[in-house]
Write an enzyme that holds these catalytic residues in place. Structure first.
Site, PDB file in Angstrom:
ATOM      1  N   ILE A 154       0.832  -1.203   0.000  1.00  0.00           N
ATOM      2  CA  ILE A 154       0.000   0.000   0.000  1.00  0.00           C
ATOM      3  C   ILE A 154       0.864   1.249   0.000  1.00  0.00           C
ATOM      4  CG2 ILE A 154      -1.741   1.282   1.298  1.00  0.00           C
ATOM      5  CD1 ILE A 154      -2.758  -1.465   2.323  1.00  0.00           C
ATOM      6  N   ASP A 173      11.308   2.299   6.183  1.00  0.00           N
ATOM      7  CA  ASP A 173      10.878   0.904   6.111  1.00  0.00           C
ATOM      8  C   ASP A 173      12.134   0.040   6.151  1.00  0.00           C
ATOM      9  OD1 ASP A 173      10.046  -1.687   5.362  1.00  0.00           O
ATOM     10  OD2 ASP A 173       8.361  -0.891   4.214  1.00  0.00           O
ATOM     11  N   CYS A 232      -4.361   5.285   7.907  1.00  0.00           N
ATOM     12  CA  CYS A 232      -5.347   4.386   7.298  1.00  0.00           C
ATOM     13  C   CYS A 232      -4.864   2.942   7.394  1.00  0.00           C
ATOM     14  CB  CYS A 232      -5.581   4.761   5.834  1.00  0.00           C
ATOM     15  SG  CYS A 232      -6.337   6.373   5.594  1.00  0.00           S
ATOM     16  N   ASP A 258      -8.520   6.901  10.070  1.00  0.00           N
ATOM     17  CA  ASP A 258      -9.506   5.919   9.602  1.00  0.00           C
ATOM     18  C   ASP A 258      -9.588   4.707  10.518  1.00  0.00           C
ATOM     19  OD1 ASP A 258     -11.386   4.873   7.617  1.00  0.00           O
ATOM     20  OD2 ASP A 258      -9.792   3.473   7.050  1.00  0.00           O
ATOM     21  N   GLU A 263     -12.181  -0.429  18.252  1.00  0.00           N
ATOM     22  CA  GLU A 263     -13.210  -0.390  17.212  1.00  0.00           C
ATOM     23  C   GLU A 263     -14.293  -1.421  17.526  1.00  0.00           C
ATOM     24  OE1 GLU A 263     -11.503  -0.825  13.328  1.00  0.00           O
ATOM     25  OE2 GLU A 263     -10.258   0.967  13.502  1.00  0.00           O
ATOM     26  N   HIS A 281     -13.088   3.249   9.502  1.00  0.00           N
ATOM     27  CA  HIS A 281     -12.318   2.149   8.922  1.00  0.00           C
ATOM     28  C   HIS A 281     -12.793   1.842   7.493  1.00  0.00           C
ATOM     29  CE1 HIS A 281      -9.713  -1.498  10.253  1.00  0.00           C
ATOM     30  NE2 HIS A 281      -9.548  -1.272   8.970  1.00  0.00           N
ATOM     31  N   LEU A 282     -12.712   2.882   6.665  1.00  0.00           N
ATOM     32  CA  LEU A 282     -13.202   2.778   5.285  1.00  0.00           C
ATOM     33  C   LEU A 282     -12.104   2.465   4.279  1.00  0.00           C
ATOM     34  CD1 LEU A 282     -15.644   5.837   5.080  1.00  0.00           C
ATOM     35  CD2 LEU A 282     -16.211   3.443   5.504  1.00  0.00           C
ATOM     36  N   GLY A 283     -10.867   2.268   4.745  1.00  0.00           N
ATOM     37  CA  GLY A 283      -9.748   2.113   3.816  1.00  0.00           C
ATOM     38  C   GLY A 283      -9.983   1.103   2.716  1.00  0.00           C
ATOM     39  N   ALA A 284     -10.593  -0.028   3.058  1.00  0.00           N
ATOM     40  CA  ALA A 284     -10.811  -1.096   2.073  1.00  0.00           C
ATOM     41  C   ALA A 284     -12.250  -1.126   1.573  1.00  0.00           C
ATOM     42  CB  ALA A 284     -10.456  -2.435   2.684  1.00  0.00           C
TER      43      ALA A 284
END
Length: 530
Positions: A154, A173, A232, A258, A263, A281-284
């Site tokens: 991502i 990273d 996100c 997000d 939750e 939590h709309l990322g997907a």
């Protein structure tokens, strides 16, 4: 009997139909994942469990899942699955890391725009009949520095989109290679450097012990004044109480959140701040992503249950559908080699070395090593397989290493397993012939060619005349039929071994009689799953 799969969350009907079209018996019960007691009651009837985020695959549920072989998570996050418990039980846990990558990346970009221009607050104000043009002074994103914490599936898509928007992208990273960073057009940096330079920070890393609260008060203190933060990825990456204080003080100019520590998030101090954009939590959550991840998980689970192919597993090396048939006999060989050493070794194992020679070096050696380890510890831990074996070996402090080399002998390829204990070192090698059956080709450095049967007897002895007759006469006297008999020695009059493939198990009474002969140093019964 056809494998049976339970779909316990809301999954696309297309995915359910994929199971049916592949000949799998599927029960579509999208509400049962929320009913813990009901799920616990029925889970023992299934070989596979397909879930999203509502179903919690706990250790208690796993203990009740006597038949379960695979859990498939339609999506990337597996926070709702007890992976260590699943691994110990030999249950593969799969996810779909690529199905919603674009959707989640686009949501992060949308959050950057929303936070930069205060879009939700401006919309609410305008809809209320106000015209507060001067109140909503935003910032451009062109030319700004975006710091990515995590640059995997991502994060790399976010990087590409952000570069297209003329942002400068830096990334932290540990697994990002310099070559990949150059390919993406991002600058790889250390975390403190990212904090110091970034105008926007976007999180794209899993939640682990190392990444939990990666953004807290100490991290925020290292950031630019007026930084904007986007999450996100996973709740728990940010210490929310510290972010709230930073947003109130103005140290952090805005945040797009997000995902939350708890939750569903129905109450949260972030909700009441004017410089925060919150989504549930709309990322997907796009039609395309939900369809993609559902289809992918149905195909992956079907391939595993029907063909033994493993894709996107969290706790098992991947085995493609194409390589599975070629790999299968060598998986069996590796398991048999491990089983041999496991049955003849009585002291604690300290180190395991697996040599892959010739064509085996180009195979999926992670899968082969997992099979060898499963065979090795099965005599002590009966309920073990390729998934659970590496976990159990690691728990026991056993050091495992792989060695690969080009063809070095008469065989196109072979596997050699060497095990070190506190007292000695044992080795066994084998290969697969054209008939697809595994064969022993070397034991204790002594060459031989031995067919492998379910029941065998392994002896070590001094090289002396009459051993064949001695063993044959003793076994014959007790009605034990020998299907195959192989001998080997390191030199005339030196150390020798014998492998006898027999039709049925040999009793300890018979073996004790064999051991009583002075020429015989040891005699071990062996059982192989062939």
């Amino acid at each position: 009997m056809a494998p049976r799969v339970l779909v316990s969350d809301k999954l696309s009907e297309t995915a359910v139909q994929i199971f049916r079209d592949r000949g799998i018996d599927v029960d579509f019960m999208p509400e049962v994942g929320k009913d813990k007691e009901k799920l616990l009651e029925i889970i023992g009837n299934y070989d596979g469990l397909a879930i999203r985020s509502a179903t919690k695959v706990t250790e208690k549920l796993i203990e009740a899942a006597d038949r379960l072989k695979v859990v498939g998570r339609a999506g990337i996050g597996v926070d709702n699955v007890d992976i260590p418990a699943a691994s110990r039980r030999g249950i593969i846990v799969m996810n779909t890391p690529f199905g919603n990558s674009i959707t989640t990346a686009e949501h992060a970009i949308a959050m950057i725009f929303a936070v930069a221009r205060q879009l939700p607050e401006a919309h609410a104000s305008t809809s209320a009949g106000k015209w507060e043009k001067s109140k909503f002074m935003g910032v451009e994103i062109t030319g700004k520095t975006l710091g990515l914490i995590g640059c995997g599936n991502i994060g790399s898509i976010v990087a590409q989109r952000a570069i297209g928007l003329k942002m400068n992208v830096i990334a932290y990273d540990p697994f990002l290679s310099p070559e990949r960073a150059t390919e993406l057009g991002v600058e790889k940096v250390e975390l403190d450097d990212l904090f110091a330079r970034a105008d926007f920070i976007s999180l794209h890393t899993p939640l682990t012990d190392k990444t939990r609260n990666i953004i807290d008060a100490a991290a925020i203190a290292k950031m630019k004044d007026g930084v904007r933060i986007i999450n996100c990825a996973r709740g728990g990456l940010i210490r929310e109480a510290d972010l709230v204080e930073a947003l109130k003080s103005g140290k952090v100019a805005g945040a797009g959140i997000d995902v939350f520590e708890t939750e569903p998030a129905t109450k949260n101090d972030l909700f009441h701040l004017p410089n925060v954009v919150c989504t549930p939590h709309l990322g997907a959550s796009t039609m395309e992503a939900q369809e993609n991840v559902a289809i992918h998980i149905a195909e992956q689970m079907s391939d595993y249950l029907l063909k033994g192919a493993v894709a996107n597993a969290i706790n098992m090396p991947s085995i493609t559908a194409e390589e599975a048939p070629r790999l299968k006999p060598f998986v069996k060989l590796a398991e048999v080699l491990g089983a041999f050493v496991g049955q003849v070794t009585e002291s604690a194992i300290k180190e395991v070395e697996i040599l892959y020679d010739g064509i085996t070096a180009d195979m999926n050696t992670k899968a082969l090593t997992s099979a060898a380890l499963a065979g090795l510890i099965r005599p002590q831990v009966s309920d073990v397989n390729m998934v659970s074996a590496p976990v159990m070996v690691k728990e026991r402090g056993i050091i495992v290493s792989e060695v690969k080399r080009d063809k070095s002998g008469v065989f196109d390829g072979y596997i050699k397993l060497t095990v070190k204990t506190a007292n000695n070192t044992r080795s066994v090698a084998g290969t697969v012939f054209s008939d697809g059956k595994p064969r022993f080709i070397q034991i204790k450095g002594i060459n031989l060619d031995a067919e492998i049967g379910r029941h065998m007897v392994y002896t070590t002895n001094n090289d002396a005349p009459g051993i064949i007759g001695l063993l044959g006469t003793t076994f014959g006297k007790h009605g034990v039929n020998i299907a195959n008999f192989q001998l080997g020695r390191n030199r005339p009059g030196g150390d020798a071994i014998a492998l006898l493939y027999v039709d049925e198990p040999v009793s300890e009474t018979v073996l004790d009689e064999v051991r009583a002969f002075p020429e015989i140093l040891s005699a071990k019964p062996l059982v192989f799953d062939v």
